[in-house]
Design an enzyme around this catalytic site. Sequence first.
Site, short mmCIF file in Angstrom:
data_model
loop_
_atom_site.label_atom_id
_atom_site.label_comp_id
_atom_site.label_asym_id
_atom_site.label_seq_id
_atom_site.Cartn_x
_atom_site.Cartn_y
_atom_site.Cartn_z
N ASN A 49 0.83 -1.20 0.00
CA ASN A 49 0.00 0.00 0.00
C ASN A 49 0.87 1.25 0.00
O ASN A 49 2.03 1.21 0.41
CB ASN A 49 -0.86 0.05 1.27
CG ASN A 49 -1.76 -1.15 1.41
OD1 ASN A 49 -2.57 -1.43 0.54
ND2 ASN A 49 -1.60 -1.89 2.50
N HIS A 54 10.29 20.08 16.08
CA HIS A 54 8.83 20.22 15.97
C HIS A 54 8.36 21.58 16.48
O HIS A 54 7.40 22.15 15.96
CB HIS A 54 8.15 19.09 16.76
CG HIS A 54 6.65 19.13 16.74
ND1 HIS A 54 5.92 19.37 15.62
CD2 HIS A 54 5.74 18.96 17.75
CE1 HIS A 54 4.62 19.34 15.92
NE2 HIS A 54 4.49 19.11 17.20
MN MN Z 1 3.44 15.42 18.24
#
Ligand code: MN
Length: 259
Positions: A64, A81
């Site tokens: 996939n 992040h």
């Molecule tokens: Mn996170």
Amino acid sequence: MTVSLLTQLADALRSGAVKVVDLTQPLGPDTPVIDLPPIFAASPGFSSEEISHYDDRGPAWYWNTIRLGEHTGTHFDAPVHWVTGAQLPENTLDTIPASKLVGPACVIDCSREAAANADFLLTSDFVQAWEAEHGRIQPGSWLLMRTDWSKRTDRDAFLNMREDGSHTPGFAPECVRFLAFERQVLGVGVECVGTDAGQAATFDPPFPAHNIMQGSGRFGLASLANLDQLPPTGAIVVAAPLKIVNGSGSPMRVLALVG
Ligand code: MN
């Protein structure tokens, strides 16, 4: 003859004296992702599309294509992040040293408190009361906050959204500072959709678990499961995200060795 540590470990794994506990949630189209206010870009959940399934497109093989936000399901938060960690060295998934992806775990049981109060915040006083019983948190340890939130298998109960946003447990800002700078943890791990409490946008600083942990080169683990199967101390956690170049996070399989 001395038996090496790893030979002893291999024997213990074979005999079951050391168990492997899976701290990972299943990853699929139903995996909840964080709901941000609509002024911000939303992270897509998991979707997949067949490439072939033993058919004309590939007679002997099944595979996939997957698509998902980096922060979907059981996942890792890298320092990059958060904007506070944007300039740090070794802040992306491909540059974090592998030695930091394995570490001892301190598991603080807040399940009763979280059941009584969805907005429960872990404080440094609570952590120090835990330390009085279980010993001081050693530098380089994961701090895992057990809330039993992973047992909320219903998406709405898990995200617990109300008109004023999400109501899920997390960390008081002073506790994050304490864990980062007075205990030098490797990072924090939680059972909720993200490391910060549901109401953390209103905290000072906003989203302290992200702001302070990622801003000090530390990591986050979100959407963990089975923390109730871990002892307060003594487990070793393997939390290894994909080595995505410039990646800010990735879904992963988190495993704990428990003796
Ligand atoms: Mn996170």
